[in-house]
Design an enzyme around this catalytic site. Structure first.
Site, PDB file in Angstrom:
ATOM      1  N   HIS A  95       0.861  -1.346  -0.061  1.00 44.44           N
ATOM      2  CA  HIS A  95      -0.064   0.101   0.022  1.00 44.44           C
ATOM      3  C   HIS A  95       0.756   1.225  -0.010  1.00 44.44           C
ATOM      4  O   HIS A  95       0.575   2.201  -0.607  1.00 44.44           O
ATOM      5  CB  HIS A  95      -1.062  -0.052   1.165  1.00 44.44           C
ATOM      6  CG  HIS A  95      -1.633   1.308   1.373  1.00 44.44           C
ATOM      7  ND1 HIS A  95      -2.813   1.405   0.841  1.00 44.44           N
ATOM      8  CD2 HIS A  95      -1.350   2.490   2.032  1.00 44.44           C
ATOM      9  CE1 HIS A  95      -3.306   2.639   1.206  1.00 44.44           C
ATOM     10  NE2 HIS A  95      -2.410   3.278   1.811  1.00 44.44           N
ATOM     11  N   GLU A  96       2.013   1.121   0.749  1.00 46.11           N
ATOM     12  CA  GLU A  96       2.750   2.502   0.828  1.00 46.11           C
ATOM     13  C   GLU A  96       3.556   2.600  -0.279  1.00 46.11           C
ATOM     14  O   GLU A  96       3.858   3.783  -0.947  1.00 46.11           O
ATOM     15  CB  GLU A  96       3.741   2.304   2.068  1.00 46.11           C
ATOM     16  CG  GLU A  96       3.013   2.265   3.680  1.00 46.11           C
ATOM     17  CD  GLU A  96       1.934   3.442   3.664  1.00 46.11           C
ATOM     18  OE1 GLU A  96       2.144   4.432   2.931  1.00 46.11           O
ATOM     19  OE2 GLU A  96       1.131   3.120   4.433  1.00 46.11           O
ATOM     20  N   HIS A  99       1.565   4.452  -2.783  1.00 45.07           N
ATOM     21  CA  HIS A  99       1.797   5.940  -2.881  1.00 45.07           C
ATOM     22  C   HIS A  99       2.827   6.566  -3.570  1.00 45.07           C
ATOM     23  O   HIS A  99       2.834   7.588  -4.145  1.00 45.07           O
ATOM     24  CB  HIS A  99       1.871   6.511  -1.265  1.00 45.07           C
ATOM     25  CG  HIS A  99       0.475   6.169  -0.647  1.00 45.07           C
ATOM     26  ND1 HIS A  99      -0.666   6.838  -1.026  1.00 45.07           N
ATOM     27  CD2 HIS A  99       0.230   5.730   0.477  1.00 45.07           C
ATOM     28  CE1 HIS A  99      -1.678   6.610  -0.170  1.00 45.07           C
ATOM     29  NE2 HIS A  99      -1.137   6.146   0.762  1.00 45.07           N
TER      30      HIS A  99
END
Length: 226
Positions: A95-96, A99
């Site tokens: 998920h990070e 980004h």
């Protein structure tokens, strides 16, 4: 009675969201991923697969402190996710990285959110001073100024929602396409990401409710002054 219900909603909804994300994380942090890669290894593989060799992966501090820092181009993972081999650490690390991919591809909502940061910081820190002064001194102008500043902070939280959901979708696409999790693990990884997303949804919902409440107070104050 109405105020009590409102107070309970504002207090309990965020607490419920935090409880849900912590509970889900703890559950799936005990389930090892099939590739037995750590969160750090997952992050590095996802970043490399997208040509982001310049983005670093570091171990951070604190429980669930995972984030992507666009200034230093670094994915920072909490110790349990940096070192862990679980479904939870895989999902959060990816998920990070989502980004980081957004940043590299200049994702519109992410750029908009970055542009709002200074205004949102002022709004969240300064708006309540104006709101309280406006209510205490019955000065609708001050209250309106506080509402405007608060609206900027609320807009920031609303823009955060598509940014987070998009990062999660990117994360799932990456871990599946790279074979970092098996098909039967995908459902559990999504549970981790959906639980995390609840905290943003809850925060945005509470912020909108509070903004609407202040707008109603402002409207009532103007009517009483007529």
């Amino acid at each position: 009675m109405g105020f009590l219900i409102y107070f309970l909603i504002v207090m309990l909804v965020p607490l419920w969201a935090q409880f849900r994300v912590k509970g889900t994380f703890v559950k799936y942090s005990r389930v090892a991923n099939s590739s037995y890669r750590t969160g750090a290894e997952v992050a590095r593989e996802v970043l490399n697969a997208n040509g982001l060799f310049n983005v670093g992966v570091e171990e951070g501090r604190g429980f669930l402190s995972d984030h992507y820092d666009p200034r230093s181009k670094t994915v920072r993972l909490s110790p349990e996710n940096f070192r862990g081999h679980s479904i939870a650490s895989t999902a959060i690390a990816a998920h990070e990285c989502g980004h980081a991919i957004q940043d590299a591809q200049r994702y519109t909502f992410l750029r908009f959110r970055h542009a709002l940061v200074p205004v949102a910081n002022i709004g969240s820190n300064f708006s309540w001073v104006l709101v309280l002064m406006g209510i205490f001194f019955q000065m609708s102008g001050l209250l309106l100024a506080g509402i405007v500043f608060m609206a900027a902070a609320v807009l920031f939280q609303l823009i955060t929602l598509p940014v987070e959901f998009n990062a999660s979708n990117r994360a799932m696409d990456q871990v599946v396409s790279l074979g970092l999790i098996r098909n039967e693990e995908e459902r559990n990884a999504r549970k981790v990401l959906n639980a995390a997303a609840l905290t943003y949804v809850a925060a945005a919902a509470v912020a909108v409710l509070e903004l609407l409440r202040l707008v109603l107070i402002f409207t009532g104050m103007n009517r009483s002054n007529e």
